[in-house]
Design a protein around this motif. Sequence first.
Motif, PDB file in Angstrom:
ATOM      1  N   LEU A   1       0.829  -1.200   0.000  1.00 42.76           N
ATOM      2  CA  LEU A   1       0.000   0.000   0.000  1.00 42.76           C
ATOM      3  C   LEU A   1       0.870   1.259   0.000  1.00 42.76           C
ATOM      4  CD1 LEU A   1      -2.307  -1.284   2.846  1.00 42.76           C
ATOM      5  CD2 LEU A   1      -2.869  -1.315   0.417  1.00 42.76           C
ATOM      6  N   ILE A   2       0.523   2.211  -0.847  1.00 37.33           N
ATOM      7  CA  ILE A   2       1.240   3.489  -0.915  1.00 37.33           C
ATOM      8  C   ILE A   2       0.238   4.598  -0.594  1.00 37.33           C
ATOM      9  CG2 ILE A   2       2.528   5.087  -2.382  1.00 37.33           C
ATOM     10  CD1 ILE A   2       3.399   2.639  -4.045  1.00 37.33           C
ATOM     11  N   ILE A   3       0.556   5.394   0.417  1.00 42.12           N
ATOM     12  CA  ILE A   3      -0.352   6.441   0.870  1.00 42.12           C
ATOM     13  C   ILE A   3       0.357   7.793   0.793  1.00 42.12           C
ATOM     14  CG2 ILE A   3      -1.764   7.274   2.799  1.00 42.12           C
ATOM     15  CD1 ILE A   3      -1.770   4.331   3.824  1.00 42.12           C
ATOM     16  N   VAL A   4      -0.208   8.706   0.026  1.00 44.12           N
ATOM     17  CA  VAL A   4       0.350  10.053  -0.098  1.00 44.12           C
ATOM     18  C   VAL A   4      -0.367  10.964   0.900  1.00 44.12           C
ATOM     19  CG1 VAL A   4       0.831  11.987  -1.632  1.00 44.12           C
ATOM     20  CG2 VAL A   4       0.787   9.654  -2.553  1.00 44.12           C
ATOM     21  N   VAL A   5       0.402  11.606   1.768  1.00 43.76           N
ATOM     22  CA  VAL A   5      -0.197  12.510   2.763  1.00 43.76           C
ATOM     23  C   VAL A   5       0.466  13.876   2.675  1.00 43.76           C
ATOM     24  CG1 VAL A   5      -0.896  10.723   4.400  1.00 43.76           C
ATOM     25  CG2 VAL A   5       1.428  11.632   4.519  1.00 43.76           C
ATOM     26  N   ARG A   6      -0.268  14.885   3.081  1.00 42.61           N
ATOM     27  CA  ARG A   6       0.277  16.236   3.133  1.00 42.61           C
ATOM     28  C   ARG A   6      -0.295  16.932   4.352  1.00 42.61           C
ATOM     29  NH1 ARG A   6      -2.816  19.611  -1.655  1.00 42.61           N
ATOM     30  NH2 ARG A   6      -1.268  21.165  -1.032  1.00 42.61           N
ATOM     31  N   ASN A   7       0.215  18.115   4.665  1.00 41.39           N
ATOM     32  CA  ASN A   7      -0.297  18.863   5.802  1.00 41.39           C
ATOM     33  C   ASN A   7      -1.838  18.871   5.746  1.00 41.39           C
ATOM     34  OD1 ASN A   7      -1.270  21.064   7.436  1.00 41.39           O
ATOM     35  ND2 ASN A   7       0.790  21.902   7.446  1.00 41.39           N
ATOM     36  N   PRO A   8      -2.507  18.350   6.780  1.00 37.90           N
ATOM     37  CA  PRO A   8      -3.973  18.224   6.706  1.00 37.90           C
ATOM     38  C   PRO A   8      -4.713  19.545   6.566  1.00 37.90           C
ATOM     39  CG  PRO A   8      -3.162  17.690   8.915  1.00 37.90           C
ATOM     40  CD  PRO A   8      -1.972  17.789   8.023  1.00 37.90           C
TER      41      PRO A   8
ATOM     42  N   LEU B   1       2.975  -2.626   9.098  1.00 37.29           N
ATOM     43  CA  LEU B   1       3.573  -1.371   8.640  1.00 37.29           C
ATOM     44  C   LEU B   1       4.588  -1.610   7.524  1.00 37.29           C
ATOM     45  CD1 LEU B   1       3.201   1.597   9.444  1.00 37.29           C
ATOM     46  CD2 LEU B   1       5.185   1.366  10.952  1.00 37.29           C
ATOM     47  N   SER B   2       5.181  -2.798   7.491  1.00 36.23           N
ATOM     48  CA  SER B   2       6.178  -3.116   6.456  1.00 36.23           C
ATOM     49  C   SER B   2       5.572  -3.165   5.057  1.00 36.23           C
ATOM     50  CB  SER B   2       6.851  -4.460   6.765  1.00 36.23           C
ATOM     51  OG  SER B   2       5.881  -5.500   6.813  1.00 36.23           O
ATOM     52  N   GLN B   3       4.243  -3.286   4.963  1.00 34.98           N
ATOM     53  CA  GLN B   3       3.565  -3.318   3.672  1.00 34.98           C
ATOM     54  C   GLN B   3       2.946  -1.976   3.298  1.00 34.98           C
ATOM     55  OE1 GLN B   3       2.064  -7.833   4.381  1.00 34.98           O
ATOM     56  NE2 GLN B   3       0.880  -6.731   2.849  1.00 34.98           N
ATOM     57  N   ILE B   4       3.226  -0.956   4.107  1.00 34.67           N
ATOM     58  CA  ILE B   4       2.653   0.371   3.860  1.00 34.67           C
ATOM     59  C   ILE B   4       3.779   1.384   3.697  1.00 34.67           C
ATOM     60  CG2 ILE B   4       1.035   2.122   4.671  1.00 34.67           C
ATOM     61  CD1 ILE B   4      -0.186   0.040   6.538  1.00 34.67           C
ATOM     62  N   HIS B   5       3.722   2.136   2.618  1.00 38.23           N
ATOM     63  CA  HIS B   5       4.726   3.183   2.370  1.00 38.23           C
ATOM     64  C   HIS B   5       4.025   4.536   2.317  1.00 38.23           C
ATOM     65  CE1 HIS B   5       8.355   5.091   0.871  1.00 38.23           C
ATOM     66  NE2 HIS B   5       7.644   5.668  -0.073  1.00 38.23           N
TER      67      HIS B   5
END
Length: 208
Positions: A36-43, A102-106
């Motif tokens: 899983l790849i999750i892009v996050v930014r300042n909420p 967590l090892s499968q989430i970036h």
Amino acid sequence: MPSTLEGQITMEKTPSYFVTHDAPKRIHSMARDTKLIIVVRNPVTRAISDYTQTLSKRPEIPTFEVLAFKNRTLGLIDASWSALRIGIYALHLESWMQYFPLSQIHFVSGERLIIDPAGEMAKVQDFLGLKRIVTDKHFYFNKTKGFPCLKKPEDSSTPRCLGKSKGRTHPKIDPDVIRRLHKFYKPFNMMFYQMTGQNFQWEQEEKQ
């Protein structure tokens, strides 16, 4: 999901998965070894961007300041408003971590993706076990959009930039509202940093 042959990686992008309650369980039951790849930014920035997108389609909606509060006089944030709720990343990640280690989430930093797209893509390629094919020569910064564009160094085709829905100018928001939102998100951000083992430094942006 299309069939994947040996030596191939099938990728699918749906931002709403991250905040959809049943998505972790359903994806895990389909393929528990999924990465899983999750892009996050300042909420806070993310919420304003979300509002800007909606405003472009529905100009009649109330102001950001009105939607952000249940009671502005008392300072009660309306966390049920989707633009704000999505940014409570720790809440959503908790659901995913019930099914995936967590090892499968970036996690990709949205801020770093703009400043250093090649650096963030190098981490993604490493996470997926791929050779680092995409490098800094594949990007150039589009000053008009405020985002990097993707190009193929070996040919002269037009670089691929983000569409019209991206890079819109944000409306001016009352600084007091932004300050209150930073305060609202701070404990959730701290929890998210702890859960991921990464400090995205959104609090530093608040001080700037």
